[in-house]
Design a protein around this motif. Structure first.
Motif, PDB file in Angstrom:
ATOM      1  N   LEU A 139      -4.125   7.570   4.500  1.00 34.22           N
ATOM      2  CA  LEU A 139      -3.943   6.156   4.810  1.00 34.22           C
ATOM      3  C   LEU A 139      -3.749   5.955   6.308  1.00 34.22           C
ATOM      4  O   LEU A 139      -4.346   5.063   6.916  1.00 34.22           O
ATOM      5  CB  LEU A 139      -2.757   5.587   4.022  1.00 34.22           C
ATOM      6  N   GLU A 140      -2.934   6.788   6.926  1.00 36.69           N
ATOM      7  CA  GLU A 140      -2.715   6.712   8.371  1.00 36.69           C
ATOM      8  C   GLU A 140      -4.005   7.001   9.146  1.00 36.69           C
ATOM      9  O   GLU A 140      -4.277   6.360  10.160  1.00 36.69           O
ATOM     10  CB  GLU A 140      -1.630   7.698   8.793  1.00 36.69           C
ATOM     11  N   THR A 141      -4.785   7.950   8.677  1.00 36.81           N
ATOM     12  CA  THR A 141      -6.048   8.289   9.339  1.00 36.81           C
ATOM     13  C   THR A 141      -7.020   7.121   9.295  1.00 36.81           C
ATOM     14  O   THR A 141      -7.646   6.778  10.306  1.00 36.81           O
ATOM     15  CB  THR A 141      -6.687   9.530   8.677  1.00 36.81           C
TER      16      THR A 141
ATOM     17  N   GLY B 207       0.811  -1.211   0.000  1.00 30.84           N
ATOM     18  CA  GLY B 207       0.000   0.000   0.000  1.00 30.84           C
ATOM     19  C   GLY B 207       0.847   1.266   0.000  1.00 30.84           C
ATOM     20  O   GLY B 207       0.605   2.194  -0.781  1.00 30.84           O
ATOM     21  N   TYR B 208       1.840   1.305   0.860  1.00 33.81           N
ATOM     22  CA  TYR B 208       2.715   2.479   0.891  1.00 33.81           C
ATOM     23  C   TYR B 208       3.556   2.588  -0.372  1.00 33.81           C
ATOM     24  O   TYR B 208       3.862   3.688  -0.820  1.00 33.81           O
ATOM     25  CB  TYR B 208       3.613   2.458   2.129  1.00 33.81           C
ATOM     26  N   GLY B 209       3.917   1.454  -0.940  1.00 36.92           N
ATOM     27  CA  GLY B 209       4.673   1.482  -2.186  1.00 36.92           C
ATOM     28  C   GLY B 209       3.859   1.990  -3.368  1.00 36.92           C
ATOM     29  O   GLY B 209       4.406   2.546  -4.319  1.00 36.92           O
ATOM     30  N   LEU B 210       2.552   1.819  -3.308  1.00 40.83           N
ATOM     31  CA  LEU B 210       1.678   2.288  -4.388  1.00 40.83           C
ATOM     32  C   LEU B 210       1.375   3.784  -4.316  1.00 40.83           C
ATOM     33  O   LEU B 210       0.950   4.377  -5.316  1.00 40.83           O
ATOM     34  CB  LEU B 210       0.357   1.512  -4.365  1.00 40.83           C
ATOM     35  N   LEU B 211       1.574   4.393  -3.170  1.00 41.92           N
ATOM     36  CA  LEU B 211       1.227   5.812  -3.021  1.00 41.92           C
ATOM     37  C   LEU B 211       1.901   6.707  -4.056  1.00 41.92           C
ATOM     38  O   LEU B 211       1.222   7.529  -4.679  1.00 41.92           O
ATOM     39  CB  LEU B 211       1.539   6.297  -1.606  1.00 41.92           C
ATOM     40  N   PRO B 212       3.217   6.606  -4.283  1.00 48.14           N
ATOM     41  CA  PRO B 212       3.820   7.487  -5.291  1.00 48.14           C
ATOM     42  C   PRO B 212       3.317   7.219  -6.711  1.00 48.14           C
ATOM     43  O   PRO B 212       3.292   8.119  -7.546  1.00 48.14           O
ATOM     44  CB  PRO B 212       5.314   7.186  -5.202  1.00 48.14           C
ATOM     45  N   VAL B 213       2.909   6.000  -6.982  1.00 48.32           N
ATOM     46  CA  VAL B 213       2.410   5.655  -8.318  1.00 48.32           C
ATOM     47  C   VAL B 213       0.998   6.193  -8.514  1.00 48.32           C
ATOM     48  O   VAL B 213       0.668   6.759  -9.555  1.00 48.32           O
ATOM     49  CB  VAL B 213       2.446   4.118  -8.519  1.00 48.32           C
TER      50      VAL B 213
END
Length: 122
Positions: A75-77, A56-62
């Protein structure tokens, strides 16, 4: 060779879903078998969660190239809300299942596991 984000997210949900469903039935075990099964299943569930979080975190920049920090905050919220509301929902399912003398222990984990499996299939 690359695996791909979709396969990793599906694997994360399947691993977490199966281990959570099985964890719900640990109350049927006793002694050292109970402890070993609980620890093993929680470790497996944690591996599934880790796969999902890293993906999930890896997809954020994409997915959000211009607003990664905003997406990470969202995402953190959502994860924080899930950690707050999860025990409340689990307690409700425990009571709905009849408490400790009936399916109260099993129902929350099986419901969570089945939800994860459904999300993995979608």
């Amino acid at each position: 060779q690359r695996v791909g984000a979709r396969k990793l997210l599906v694997a994360a949900n399947v691993i977490g879903g199966v281990s959570n469903c099985l964890f719900g039935f640990c109350s049927k075990l006793e002694g050292a078998t109970f402890v070993a099964a609980c620890v093993a299943l929680r470790v497996i569930a944690a591996c599934g969660l880790t796969i999902g979080l890293v993906t999930g975190y890896g997809l954020l920049p994409v997915l959000y190239p211009g607003s990664v920090s905003t997406a990470a905050g969202m995402l953190e919220t959502v994860m924080g809300a899930a950690f707050i509301l999860g025990p409340v929902a689990g307690g409700g399912l425990f009571a709905l299942g009849g408490g400790e003398h009936r399916a109260g222990y099993t129902l929350p984990f099986v419901a969570l596991g089945l939800a994860e499996l459904v999300f993995g299939a979608v």
